[in-house]
Structures are given as C-alpha cells and as structure tokens.
Design a protein around this motif. Structure first.
Motif, PDB file in Angstrom:
ATOM      1  N   MET B 163       0.747  -1.209   0.137  1.00 30.37           N
ATOM      2  CA  MET B 163      -0.025   0.094  -0.179  1.00 30.37           C
ATOM      3  C   MET B 163       0.939   1.233  -0.143  1.00 30.37           C
ATOM      4  O   MET B 163       2.005   1.321   0.502  1.00 30.37           O
ATOM      5  CB  MET B 163      -0.876  -0.115   1.185  1.00 30.37           C
ATOM      6  N   GLU B 164       0.506   1.966  -0.684  1.00 31.46           N
ATOM      7  CA  GLU B 164       1.071   3.605  -0.570  1.00 31.46           C
ATOM      8  C   GLU B 164       0.253   4.605   0.093  1.00 31.46           C
ATOM      9  O   GLU B 164      -1.238   4.761  -0.346  1.00 31.46           O
ATOM     10  CB  GLU B 164       1.399   3.872  -2.079  1.00 31.46           C
ATOM     11  N   ASN B 165       0.734   5.451   0.557  1.00 36.37           N
ATOM     12  CA  ASN B 165      -0.173   6.577   1.260  1.00 36.37           C
ATOM     13  C   ASN B 165       0.714   8.019   1.280  1.00 36.37           C
ATOM     14  O   ASN B 165       2.069   7.999   1.009  1.00 36.37           O
ATOM     15  CB  ASN B 165      -0.392   6.382   2.855  1.00 36.37           C
ATOM     16  N   VAL B 169       2.295   9.667   8.869  1.00 35.79           N
ATOM     17  CA  VAL B 169       1.507   9.189  10.187  1.00 35.79           C
ATOM     18  C   VAL B 169       0.768   8.149   9.882  1.00 35.79           C
ATOM     19  O   VAL B 169       0.273   7.306  10.676  1.00 35.79           O
ATOM     20  CB  VAL B 169       1.116  10.174  10.995  1.00 35.79           C
ATOM     21  N   THR B 170      -0.049   8.392   8.832  1.00 28.97           N
ATOM     22  CA  THR B 170      -0.846   7.208   8.346  1.00 28.97           C
ATOM     23  C   THR B 170      -0.345   5.860   8.110  1.00 28.97           C
ATOM     24  O   THR B 170      -0.882   4.745   8.488  1.00 28.97           O
ATOM     25  CB  THR B 170      -1.854   7.697   7.096  1.00 28.97           C
ATOM     26  N   HIS B 173       0.432   4.266  11.292  1.00 27.50           N
ATOM     27  CA  HIS B 173      -0.736   3.574  12.024  1.00 27.50           C
ATOM     28  C   HIS B 173      -1.329   2.323  11.181  1.00 27.50           C
ATOM     29  O   HIS B 173      -1.580   1.366  11.841  1.00 27.50           O
ATOM     30  CB  HIS B 173      -1.830   4.462  12.076  1.00 27.50           C
ATOM     31  N   LEU B 174      -1.189   2.294   9.855  1.00 29.03           N
ATOM     32  CA  LEU B 174      -1.535   1.234   9.149  1.00 29.03           C
ATOM     33  C   LEU B 174      -0.762   0.068   9.414  1.00 29.03           C
ATOM     34  O   LEU B 174      -1.089  -1.355   9.552  1.00 29.03           O
ATOM     35  CB  LEU B 174      -1.270   1.385   7.531  1.00 29.03           C
ATOM     36  N   HIS B 177      -1.059  -2.653  12.013  1.00 27.04           N
ATOM     37  CA  HIS B 177      -2.200  -3.791  11.604  1.00 27.04           C
ATOM     38  C   HIS B 177      -1.875  -4.614  10.643  1.00 27.04           C
ATOM     39  O   HIS B 177      -2.222  -5.862  10.681  1.00 27.04           O
ATOM     40  CB  HIS B 177      -3.471  -3.119  11.511  1.00 27.04           C
ATOM     41  N   PHE B 178      -1.092  -4.207   9.579  1.00 23.91           N
ATOM     42  CA  PHE B 178      -0.876  -5.043   8.503  1.00 23.91           C
ATOM     43  C   PHE B 178       0.707  -5.722   8.846  1.00 23.91           C
ATOM     44  O   PHE B 178       1.264  -5.426   9.649  1.00 23.91           O
ATOM     45  CB  PHE B 178      -0.488  -4.140   7.258  1.00 23.91           C
ATOM     46  N   GLN B 193       3.156   4.156  21.832  1.00 22.03           N
ATOM     47  CA  GLN B 193       3.099   2.796  22.405  1.00 22.03           C
ATOM     48  C   GLN B 193       2.377   1.936  21.271  1.00 22.03           C
ATOM     49  O   GLN B 193       1.561   0.936  21.313  1.00 22.03           O
ATOM     50  CB  GLN B 193       1.611   2.867  23.218  1.00 22.03           C
TER      51      GLN B 193
END
Lengths: 235, 235
Positions: B163-165, B169-170, B173-174, B177-178, B193
């Motif tokens: 994925m690219e963004n 900061v996004t 966060h991604l 979870h990935f 944290q």
C-alpha cells in the motif's frame, strides 16, 4: 455486462480507491483494512487522504470509489450505506483552571474505552460552562465545524477561536499545548496519553452517524461491494 | 516602504499562514506554536495541512507564507532557513517473525526518546536483511518515497509494496495492523505505544535536514521573520 464478467474475477484482482480524513485513515480504517486484505489478498487497496471538502469534490468527480461522511446534506447526491457511529467530546488542556471546577464531569481515556460516556447515567456538560475558554476548531467545509457552531449557538455565545485546522487529529494534538479546548471523537481518545481532560456533551448533534458514500452509478464493482459488506459486519 | 511601516505594527497584529504534512502539524509544530503564540499573542496563526506535493504547489503560488521541506531539489526555487533534523527508522509490526532474528538490533520507543539511535555505537541494519517483508510506503511526490527507493536500490532489490499513502503518520498507523514494515521519523516514535519494533538504518539518506521555505520575495513580513527566528532558537 462485460464489466460484470470482469468483476467475477475481481475478488482475486480488484482495486479499491478510498478516501478519508486523517482520523478515518489512521484511527478507524487500519485494523479493518488489514483484516479485509488478509481475506482478499488479490484486492489492491489505495488510501487517499484529504480534508473533507476535497474528498467531497473527488467523489463527485468519480476520482474515488468510496469515501466516508457524516454530513447529511452532502449525502443526498450519493449512494450511502450506514458505517459506524462516534461521539464528539469536549477536550480541554489539562493545565486549565476550569478542569478543577468541572472535576466531577471529567472523563479519563479509560472511562471512554469502557464506554462510560455512552451510559445515560454519565453526567454531561453544556458549552455555557466553558464560555471563557479559547477554542481550536475545524475549519469550514468540515462537518464538525458546523456541529460545533450549532452547539455554541444553543449555548448562546460566539466562541473565541484562536486557530482553525482541516483535520480533527491535528486540532487534538494542538490542544495538548495551547491553553484551549477542542472537539474530539471518542474513537480517537481510547488509549490516548494526551494531556487533556474530556467531557461528555449534552447535545444531540454530538452523536455522528457515518456512512460509506459511493458515486451514483448503475453498477457497484464486486470488490467495492465486498468491502462494504465486510466493513459493516466487522466494525 | 508602506509595507514595512505597516509591519512595524504587525508583531501585535500579523498573520502567518503555514503549511505542513500531518507529521509536521501534529508532531513537530504544536508545542513551539503554542509558545510562540503566548509571546506574540497579536499574531494570528493559520495552519494548512496537505500532502507534500500540494504544499509545494501552494508555496509556488504564494498561497502560503511558509512551509517545511527536506527535499533539496525542491528548495532551489525558494528562500530557505535550516529548521531541524530527523532520522528515518525502519518500523516492523511486532508480530512479524523477522523481529526474532533481528532482536539484537531492535530499539524501543524509550531508546529513541533517549537518543540511543544517534550514538555511533548503536548497531544499524541494512534493508537486505528485510528483503522478505511487505512494505507500506509513502506515495510518489513525497521526499520519503524517493529516500526509501534509494535505500532499496542500495540494498539491491525492488520492495513488495502492499500500500502507498501520502502521509507518514497514516503509514505508521497502518503498519501497526498490517503484516508489514514502513519508514518512520524518530520524532514520531518518542512516547509511542504502537505495536511496532524499530531499527536504525545504515544509510546516509536516513538523516533528513528540514528547512523552512519561503516564496522568493524582496521583503519578508515581520511576523514571518519573528516566527523563523523563534523556531530556530527553540526547536
């Protein structure tokens, strides 16, 4: 018809371009995107990040497959599917004097993680009690700007706004350092260590219903449909 | 001349419109803006948030008074003032197997707060050791995309990008979870944290020099000049 035959293969090869604010992309979507991606490893996910106003324009121009919104006026031009609910809280920098007087109403991030603010028995505040505060607000074009203004109107005063910003999460980080208050989502606050006190708001419009919005079209791509179903079942 | 006379009054009445990425606006600027605003309460601050590409275009069009960049090519067209340095670290989701093999190299957020990664004695990694990982990267137009690609080139492979963004900061966060790795700034990690392990990178381009950029102009408004001086003394 050709598009539909193509789409039958598409759960193993589709592409979804979705747009969100930083709040959506960094706090609501990561976990569910990761789970969806694990089950549908052939579907490519593209995540675009802008202000609410830019996202609206992009959806109208069919530059996005979908976006998220809680702005009811804006929804009329699009297909919509209920997505999730959040609750707007007032956040006040913890050094501010007013927190002492309002101590009984203050909620901790733990209270919010536990859903205490959702209980009817949880006491709420009116903005009248925070009339002397300075505020950091979202700028016009963001639905939370209009909601905030509706609350100030009900409370009977014009807020002293020291800064406006297009992203909820930025306003939140700024308020940790400015002698100010802002509006935040309960879903952002869970597990936060920010230097802020939180208050449940006594206004109906503090509850936001988010919808997944799609451009009006005759046919929804299979990958997009699969994502909507997955999101609604698992959020 | 008229502008200059006007400006003499302007430390009690100026306006600065600055643009930054979410990383800048939410993690670098809040504290220093709050301090500056306390000392210069007459200066109105406006904070605009976009991708690096959009901010560049806005500065060229004089729609911003200033922005921040670590992209040397881009700087040539603007006035620049050194602002701050940060260090790019590799961040890997903590559940990933590779963290076991690389345990001796992993840094905690505490290590990073204490500046351990800045010591010459702190061991660093090459991306060759992370060849099997999937990556979440910044999209083209963001200088960190080019820096990442330079590191992969040195390591001798094309990364598997899931994925690219457009926002650092996004991506951060991604990656919580990935099952993936990403590149983050040391200034973002302090006190975090997030469910990630961090590695010091053995590449010169992992050090980024940020500059404050202004449109080329004959005269810098007094309020902007005061902000630049304050920023450089207090960051």
């Amino acid at each position: 018809m050709e598009q539909q035959i193509q789409d039958i293969k598409n759960l193993s090869s589709g592409h979804i371009c979705m747009g969100g604010s930083h709040y959506l992309n960094a706090y609501i979507l990561p976990e569910i995107l990761a789970q969806f991606s694990k089950k549908n490893s052939g579907i490519e996910l593209e995540l675009v990040e802008h202000s609410a106003a830019t996202l609206s324009a992009m959806l109208s121009a069919h530059e996005l497959d979908l976006t998220f919104s809680c702005n009811e006026e804006f929804m009329e031009d699009f297909e919509k599917y209920p997505a999730f609910t959040d609750y707007i809280l007032l956040a006040v920098q913890e050094d501010q004097e007013i927190n002492k007087a309002m101590e009984k109403f203050a909620l901790t991030p733990e209270d919010i993680s536990n859903g205490r603010h959702l209980l009817e028995t949880c006491p709420s505040v009116s903005l009248e009690q925070f009339r002397e505060m300075e505020y950091i607000l979202l700028s016009e074009g963001n639905n939370l700007h209009e909601r905030s203004m509706r609350m100030f109107h009900e409370a009977g005063y014009e807020p002293d706004v020291i800064m406006e910003n297009a992203q909820l999460v930025t306003a939140y980080h700024l308020t940790e350092h400015f002698p100010a208050a802002t509006f935040v989502s309960d879903r952002l606050v869970r597990n936060s260590q920010a230097r802020l006190k939180y208050y449940k708001l006594n206004y109906e419009c503090a509850e936001r219903e988010f919808y997944i919005l799609l451009p009006k079209q005759n046919y929804i791509p299979v990958a997009v449909k699969a994502f909507i179903d997955y999101f609604r079942e698992n959020i």
